[in-house]
Motif scaffolding. Structure first.
Motif: not given
Length: 145
Positions: A21-32, A67-84
């Motif tokens: 997610a972080v890499l995709s976000l950086v890539g989208s903002y620095r696409f040029d 990709t950044a949006l979807v993977t970050s939401v899914y990643g946080v969801l997985i992390a919350v489920a695992a930690i809980a």
């Protein structure tokens, strides 16, 4: 014990998804700047990084952002489920079950399109995780929790 291993696996997956997610976000903002980065990676024999940057260029700026949006939401969801679940929260077990079930169709698709030992093992771990979490939820219900 097996449930803890599955939780650890899910935490690793969550961390990888958040990195994507972080890499995709950086890539989208620095696409040029991606063509220059691709050339630099190719010149310095960084084949894996060059492949990732090349794929980002092929997909386009908006796809990288999504990709950044979807993977970050899914990643946080997985992390919350695992930690809980690790902390013994019943809602975490239900959320972990939902996460495991949601990944099953993709894993089954990968087995049918690209059968490999790794894909079979990952699907086996997911099925085992589903079985363990359902057993855990049944035991909790029988105890009246």
């Amino acid at each position: 014990m097996l449930l803890r291993l599955i939780i650890i696996k899910k935490l690793v997956v969550a961390a990888l998804l958040l990195a994507v997610a972080v890499l995709s976000l950086v890539g989208s903002y620095r696409f040029d700047q991606l063509p220059e980065l691709l050339q630099e990676c190719t010149d310095n024999d960084h084949a894996l990084l060059a492949a990732v940057v090349g794929r980002g260029l092929q997909e386009g700026q908006m796809t990288l952002l999504m990709t950044a949006l979807v993977t970050s939401v899914y990643g946080v969801l997985i992390a919350v489920a695992a930690i809980a679940t690790w902390l013994g929260k019943r809602w975490g077990e239900w959320l972990l079950l939902a996460v495991l079930l949601s990944s099953l169709p993709l894993e089954l698709h990968e087995i049918t399109t690209e059968p490999s030992t790794v894909n079979l093992a990952l699907t086996g771990v997911t099925l085992l995780g589903i079985w363990i979490v359902i057993g855990q939820l049944r035991r909790s219900r029988l105890r009246g929790e």
